[in-house]
Design a protein around this motif. Structure first.
Motif, short mmCIF file in Angstrom:
data_model
loop_
_atom_site.label_atom_id
_atom_site.label_comp_id
_atom_site.label_asym_id
_atom_site.label_seq_id
_atom_site.Cartn_x
_atom_site.Cartn_y
_atom_site.Cartn_z
N VAL A 113 0.86 -1.18 0.00
CA VAL A 113 0.00 0.00 0.00
C VAL A 113 0.90 1.23 0.00
CG1 VAL A 113 -1.78 1.31 1.21
CG2 VAL A 113 -1.83 -1.20 1.25
N VAL A 114 0.61 2.16 -0.91
CA VAL A 114 1.36 3.41 -0.99
C VAL A 114 0.43 4.54 -0.60
CG1 VAL A 114 2.60 5.00 -2.50
CG2 VAL A 114 2.88 2.52 -2.79
N ALA A 118 1.13 12.37 4.87
CA ALA A 118 1.55 11.90 6.19
C ALA A 118 0.87 12.67 7.30
CB ALA A 118 3.07 12.00 6.33
N GLY A 119 -0.28 13.27 6.98
CA GLY A 119 -1.01 14.04 7.98
C GLY A 119 -1.76 13.16 8.96
N HIS A 120 -2.74 13.74 9.63
CA HIS A 120 -3.45 13.02 10.69
C HIS A 120 -4.10 11.73 10.19
CE1 HIS A 120 -2.89 16.24 13.56
NE2 HIS A 120 -3.41 17.12 12.71
N VAL A 121 -4.85 11.82 9.10
CA VAL A 121 -5.54 10.63 8.60
C VAL A 121 -4.55 9.66 7.95
CG1 VAL A 121 -7.26 9.77 6.97
CG2 VAL A 121 -7.73 11.83 8.29
N ALA A 122 -3.63 10.18 7.13
CA ALA A 122 -2.65 9.32 6.47
C ALA A 122 -1.81 8.56 7.51
CB ALA A 122 -1.75 10.14 5.56
N GLY A 123 -1.40 9.28 8.56
CA GLY A 123 -0.62 8.62 9.60
C GLY A 123 -1.42 7.55 10.32
N ALA A 124 -2.72 7.83 10.56
CA ALA A 124 -3.57 6.84 11.21
C ALA A 124 -3.76 5.61 10.32
CB ALA A 124 -4.93 7.45 11.55
N VAL A 125 -3.89 5.83 9.01
CA VAL A 125 -4.00 4.69 8.08
C VAL A 125 -2.72 3.87 8.09
CG1 VAL A 125 -4.21 4.04 5.65
CG2 VAL A 125 -5.69 5.81 6.59
N ALA A 126 -1.57 4.54 8.06
CA ALA A 126 -0.29 3.83 8.09
C ALA A 126 -0.15 3.01 9.37
CB ALA A 126 0.86 4.83 7.97
N ASN A 127 -0.54 3.57 10.50
CA ASN A 127 -0.46 2.84 11.76
C ASN A 127 -1.42 1.66 11.80
OD1 ASN A 127 1.55 4.48 12.86
ND2 ASN A 127 0.07 5.95 13.69
N CYS A 128 -2.61 1.84 11.23
CA CYS A 128 -3.60 0.76 11.19
C CYS A 128 -3.09 -0.39 10.32
CB CYS A 128 -4.92 1.30 10.65
SG CYS A 128 -6.32 0.18 10.84
N LEU A 129 -2.47 -0.06 9.19
CA LEU A 129 -1.91 -1.08 8.32
C LEU A 129 -0.76 -1.84 8.98
CD1 LEU A 129 -1.93 0.90 4.95
CD2 LEU A 129 -3.25 -1.16 5.43
N GLY A 130 -0.15 -1.19 9.97
CA GLY A 130 0.96 -1.84 10.67
C GLY A 130 0.53 -3.05 11.49
N GLN A 131 -0.76 -3.23 11.69
CA GLN A 131 -1.26 -4.36 12.48
C GLN A 131 -1.47 -5.61 11.63
OE1 GLN A 131 -1.41 -3.69 15.83
NE2 GLN A 131 -0.59 -1.74 15.08
N ASN A 133 -0.45 -7.95 7.74
CA ASN A 133 0.65 -8.34 6.88
C ASN A 133 0.64 -7.48 5.62
OD1 ASN A 133 2.79 -9.72 5.74
ND2 ASN A 133 1.53 -11.42 5.02
N CYS A 134 1.35 -6.37 5.68
CA CYS A 134 1.31 -5.40 4.60
C CYS A 134 2.58 -4.56 4.63
CB CYS A 134 0.08 -4.50 4.79
SG CYS A 134 -0.01 -3.10 3.68
N HIS A 135 3.12 -4.27 3.46
CA HIS A 135 4.23 -3.32 3.38
C HIS A 135 3.66 -1.97 2.96
CE1 HIS A 135 8.47 -2.12 3.01
NE2 HIS A 135 7.95 -1.24 2.18
N THR A 136 3.97 -0.94 3.72
CA THR A 136 3.41 0.39 3.49
C THR A 136 4.51 1.37 3.13
OG1 THR A 136 1.72 -0.07 5.17
CG2 THR A 136 1.98 2.22 4.48
N PRO A 171 5.22 0.13 -7.52
CA PRO A 171 4.99 -1.20 -8.10
C PRO A 171 3.59 -1.31 -8.70
CG PRO A 171 4.94 -1.29 -5.69
CD PRO A 171 5.38 0.09 -6.06
N ASN A 172 3.47 -2.12 -9.74
CA ASN A 172 2.19 -2.23 -10.45
C ASN A 172 1.08 -2.81 -9.59
OD1 ASN A 172 3.20 -1.18 -12.86
ND2 ASN A 172 3.91 -3.19 -13.54
N ASP A 173 1.45 -3.60 -8.56
CA ASP A 173 0.43 -4.25 -7.74
C ASP A 173 0.12 -3.47 -6.46
OD1 ASP A 173 2.87 -4.72 -6.52
OD2 ASP A 173 2.50 -6.84 -6.11
N ALA A 174 0.59 -2.22 -6.38
CA ALA A 174 0.35 -1.42 -5.18
C ALA A 174 -1.09 -0.92 -5.13
CB ALA A 174 1.31 -0.25 -5.12
N PHE A 175 -1.63 -0.83 -3.93
CA PHE A 175 -2.88 -0.13 -3.67
C PHE A 175 -2.47 1.29 -3.29
CE2 PHE A 175 -6.44 -3.33 -3.00
CZ PHE A 175 -5.80 -4.33 -3.72
N VAL A 176 -2.97 2.27 -4.03
CA VAL A 176 -2.48 3.64 -3.90
C VAL A 176 -3.55 4.55 -3.32
CG1 VAL A 176 -1.49 5.61 -5.13
CG2 VAL A 176 -0.91 3.27 -5.84
#
Length: 267
Positions: A113-114, A118-131, A133-136, A171-176
């Motif tokens: 996931v790309v 990196a603001g409030h919502v983007a950071g929260a999404v990144a932290n949520c994805l950290g739980q 199996n995902c590379h962010t 990458p072509n298979d990224a969720f953006v």
């Protein structure tokens, strides 16, 4: 059968390095076979890295099968696979036995996931994805906001003044996701994606339906064909929760998981 000497240590080394590899385990050996149940080997893109499942033709076939799994860059390759080979018919050996091998891929064809922003919502999404199996990958021009996102394994933070210039490396298979400072920084990212003809499994922009309408009109005015200009999700996230960043993040990640499962053919 215990693991061969150095097998666990080598597996740990490859895992820490985030190098793509396959662990192969002989889960069943029937009749005359060159190795016992429980034998293991590790395969990287270069070939055998550690262990053995008997040497000779059966091991050569296992290594080739593992490398073929690693060579599949579609993002839809099987993560685990159980195969059964008759040693005479399938491998060309004189042994009359049958083996079952379990192949497990690591650090390969991971969900990526790309996030632009990196603001409030983007950071929260990144932290949520950290739980899960995902590379962010999180990209922003503001280093101070990137610094607020907790460091973790499988998170790459990219400081870049020119966000659209980062599109070519995706990458072509990224969720953006584009969750930047606002409309003025989301649109150039979208425009560059469409100009390059990139087609990702998921492309989403945070905002309302009204914002989507404005984006589509401006993209068309920039010369993007309507069919392409409309090929993105906005709003993003499932219709649940409040406007609190943490709850928005949960709704967005839930939708990403839903779309990932569809893309992988699970639904």
């Amino acid at each position: 059968m215990s693991s061969p000497q150095g097998f666990v240590e080598r597996l740990a080394e490859l895992a820490r390095a985030e190098a793509p590899f396959v662990s192969v385990t002989m889960v069943e050996a029937i009749g005359s076979t060159p190795q016992d149940t429980g034998s293991k080997l590790l395969v990287t893109t270069e070939g055998l890295s550690s262990g053995t499942v008997g040497g000779g033709k059966v091991e050569h076939k296992a290594i080739q099968h593992a490398q073929a799994m690693l060579a599949d860059s579609s993002g839809q390759a099987p993560v685990h696979e159980l195969v059964e080979w008759n040693l005479q018919r399938d491998v060309g050996m004189t042994c009359g036995g049958v083996v079952k091998l379990f192949f497990e891929t690591y650090n390969h064809s991971d969900w990526q996931v790309v996030i632009f922003g990196a603001g409030h919502v983007a950071g929260a999404v990144a932290n949520c994805l950290g739980q899960i199996n995902c590379h962010t990958r999180c990209i922003d021009s503001r280093s101070e906001w990137l610094d607020k996102i907790a460091d973790r394994q499988r998170l790459t933070k990219v400081h870049a003044d020119d966000l659209p210039a980062q599109v070519a490396s995706l990458p072509n298979d990224a969720f953006v996701l584009s969750i930047t400072m606002g409309h003025g920084t989301d649109r150039p990212v979208l425009a560059e994606i469409f100009r390059q003809g990139r087609k990702f499994p998921y492309l989403g922009v945070i905002g309302s339906r009204a914002k989507r309408g404005v984006l589509v009109r401006e993209l068309i005015a920039d010369g993007i064909p309507r069919e392409r200009a409309e090929a993105f999700h906005c709003p993003i996230g499932l219709p649940l929760g409040s406007n609190e960043p943490g709850e928005i993040a949960i709704s967005v990640v839930a939708e990403l998981i839903q779309e990932r499962d569809k893309w992988r053919g699970g639904v």
